[in-house]
Write a protein that holds these residues in place. Structure first.
Motif, short mmCIF file in Angstrom:
data_model
loop_
_atom_site.label_atom_id
_atom_site.label_comp_id
_atom_site.label_asym_id
_atom_site.label_seq_id
_atom_site.Cartn_x
_atom_site.Cartn_y
_atom_site.Cartn_z
N LEU A 60 14.35 47.22 51.22
CA LEU A 60 14.24 46.74 52.58
C LEU A 60 13.23 45.83 52.93
CD1 LEU A 60 15.37 45.62 55.22
CD2 LEU A 60 14.15 47.79 56.38
N ILE A 61 11.93 45.69 52.05
CA ILE A 61 11.23 45.20 51.57
C ILE A 61 10.50 44.29 51.45
CG2 ILE A 61 8.45 45.38 51.23
CD1 ILE A 61 8.06 48.74 52.34
N THR A 62 11.28 44.76 49.65
CA THR A 62 10.93 43.67 48.34
C THR A 62 12.31 42.08 49.01
OG1 THR A 62 10.78 45.04 46.43
CG2 THR A 62 10.96 43.29 46.04
N SER A 63 13.32 43.06 49.49
CA SER A 63 14.78 41.87 49.25
C SER A 63 14.56 40.48 50.00
CB SER A 63 15.74 42.45 49.86
OG SER A 63 16.87 42.17 50.40
N PRO A 64 13.91 40.73 51.33
CA PRO A 64 13.86 39.10 51.89
C PRO A 64 12.75 38.66 51.31
CG PRO A 64 13.09 41.09 53.13
CD PRO A 64 13.28 42.02 51.86
N LEU A 107 5.00 46.24 46.71
CA LEU A 107 4.72 45.88 47.59
C LEU A 107 6.34 47.11 47.79
CD1 LEU A 107 3.04 45.77 50.75
CD2 LEU A 107 4.80 43.45 50.71
N GLY A 108 6.75 46.72 47.69
CA GLY A 108 7.79 47.21 48.08
C GLY A 108 7.95 48.45 47.40
N VAL A 109 7.66 48.79 46.06
CA VAL A 109 7.37 50.20 45.95
C VAL A 109 6.87 51.00 46.36
CG1 VAL A 109 6.18 51.97 43.30
CG2 VAL A 109 7.99 49.49 43.37
N VAL A 110 5.45 50.46 46.65
CA VAL A 110 4.43 51.04 47.40
C VAL A 110 5.24 51.24 48.63
CG1 VAL A 110 1.75 50.97 48.62
CG2 VAL A 110 2.19 50.72 46.17
N GLY A 111 5.12 50.52 49.45
CA GLY A 111 5.26 50.73 50.70
C GLY A 111 6.61 51.85 50.97
N GLY A 112 7.88 51.84 50.27
CA GLY A 112 8.82 52.92 50.38
C GLY A 112 7.92 54.13 49.95
N ALA A 170 15.06 50.16 43.29
CA ALA A 170 15.30 49.91 44.35
C ALA A 170 14.02 48.78 44.65
CB ALA A 170 15.11 51.13 45.75
N SER A 171 13.25 48.53 44.46
CA SER A 171 12.42 47.51 44.53
C SER A 171 13.16 46.09 43.81
CB SER A 171 11.22 47.56 44.34
OG SER A 171 9.95 46.56 44.72
N PHE A 172 13.46 46.42 43.11
CA PHE A 172 13.65 45.26 41.67
C PHE A 172 15.19 45.13 42.29
CE2 PHE A 172 15.51 43.70 37.92
CZ PHE A 172 15.17 43.32 37.32
N PHE A 173 15.73 45.64 42.75
CA PHE A 173 17.02 45.22 42.82
C PHE A 173 17.11 44.64 44.30
CE2 PHE A 173 21.21 47.01 45.58
CZ PHE A 173 22.18 46.04 45.26
N GLY A 174 16.41 44.77 45.47
CA GLY A 174 16.06 44.12 46.32
C GLY A 174 15.16 42.58 46.10
N ALA A 175 14.66 42.56 44.80
CA ALA A 175 14.33 41.66 44.77
C ALA A 175 15.16 40.62 43.85
CB ALA A 175 13.52 41.18 43.02
N ILE A 176 15.93 41.25 43.03
CA ILE A 176 17.47 40.31 42.91
C ILE A 176 18.10 39.78 43.11
CG2 ILE A 176 17.36 40.52 40.23
CD1 ILE A 176 19.03 42.86 40.34
N THR A 177 18.48 40.48 44.93
CA THR A 177 19.54 39.86 45.82
C THR A 177 18.80 39.08 46.94
OG1 THR A 177 18.78 41.94 47.75
CG2 THR A 177 20.85 42.67 46.10
N PRO A 178 19.88 37.81 47.10
CA PRO A 178 19.31 36.60 47.47
C PRO A 178 19.69 36.63 48.94
CG PRO A 178 21.18 36.55 46.59
CD PRO A 178 20.78 38.05 46.86
#
Length: 322
Positions: A111-115, A144-149, A76-84
């Motif tokens: 939600l954390i990583t995407s932006p 941050l996205g992984v740990v936070g989620g 989920a975090s990686f998917f957030g990272a590749i969405t602009p």
């Protein structure tokens, strides 16, 4: 096309000068309103089709019950990272995940990583700060996205979702079961799917407009260099101050990188500047306003507090190693 339309409407039809605070704010409002509304409807439509044709309940059960050892949060975090997406643009997809019944902790990782991380911002970081800082920035956003989620998922916060979300989830699941039992064709399903997607837009539009209006005001009226005096290396509280002053602002990662470059050039420690950037793009008042439709105030406070704390810790660590 949306930006060209916003420029034509605000600067051409309305005749407002582009170099004025009001012109910049109104242009931002028109552009983001159209973009986010279209994105919200499109994603709701796609998620409606997915929910109708694919066993979302099985995916939900798989993610919630299988021992994936945290890998679902990484995905989920990686998917957030590749969405602009910026923080507000990420919310429609977040709503789609919640509607589909995906575990809340997993949706928070996105939600954390995407932006925080996207390919354009990575390219700008690479050209501005070099490979080392770029790698730290990108990896820290994903971590941050992984740990936070993961932490938010373990807190079992589903009861703090709004009543509106529960109704949307229940309706979506009921329709999926009926369609699967009746083997309804896509042509017959699509009008209902589109109606449901439009219902989601109607359910959150006021929150979207208020959130964008807040962001537009910040975008147009906050003067450049306003916060620099508070973020000096002599201030031991510069990192938490940077996070606190960054949250009310609203900007995408690509828009804030040049600001971060100016702050660093003027003597602000890079960890402090990075914390300011992460708070600005990852947490914002417009985002909180939009999330109010799907979360209780308590859940929004927990989400902002936890992510803000992680950003502060990251800022201090960055100042030590960079």
């Amino acid at each position: 096309m949306i930006q060209n339309f916003a420029d034509w409407l605000v600067y051409g039809i309305f005749g407002i000068a582009a170099d004025t605070h009001f012109g910049a704010a109104l242009n931002f409002f028109v552009y983001d309103t159209i973009k986010i509304m279209l994105l919200l409807f499109s994603i709701s439509l796609v998620m409606g089709v997915v929910n109708a044709y694919f066993p979302i309940d099985r995916l939900r059960t798989f993610l919630a019950t299988r021992k994936l050892y945290g890998f679902q949060y990484v995905l989920a975090s990686f998917f957030g990272a590749i969405t602009p997406f910026c923080s507000c643009s990420s919310i429609p997809l977040f709503i789609g995940f919640v509607k589909g019944g995906i575990p809340l902790g997993v949706t928070f990782s996105f939600l954390i990583t995407s932006p925080l991380v996207n390919e354009v911002a990575v390219a700008m970081f690479l050209g501005t700060f070099g490979l080392k800082v770029t790698l730290i920035y990108a990896l820290s956003g994903i971590i941050l996205g992984v740990v936070g989620g993961f932490i938010l998922g373990k807190l079992k916060l589903e009861p703090m979702l709004s009543e509106w979300v529960r109704k949307v989830q229940a309706t979506s699941q009921q329709e999926a079961l009926v369609w699967q039992a009746e083997h309804t064709t896509f042509a017959k399903r699509f009008p209902t799917i589109a109606k449901d997607a439009w219902g989601i837009v109607k359910g959150v539009w006021i929150y979207v407009l208020v959130g964008i209006a807040v962001g537009a005001g910040m975008h147009g009226y906050v003067p450049e260099g306003f916060f620099e005096s508070y973020l000096s290396p002599d201030n031991p509280f510069a990192v938490p101050v940077a996070v606190l002053v960054g949250i009310p602002l609203y900007a995408g990662a690509t828009g804030i990188v040049p600001v971060m470059q100016v702050l660093v050039a003027k003597g602000v420690p890079i960890g402090t500047a990075l914390a300011f950037m992460m708070a600005t793009v990852g947490l914002s008042l417009p985002e909180a306003t939009m999330l109010k439709k799907v979360m209780t105030l308590k859940l929004i406070g927990i989400f902002f507090g936890l992510v803000g704390l992680f950003i502060i810790i990251s800022g201090y660590l960055f100042n030590l190693i960079l």
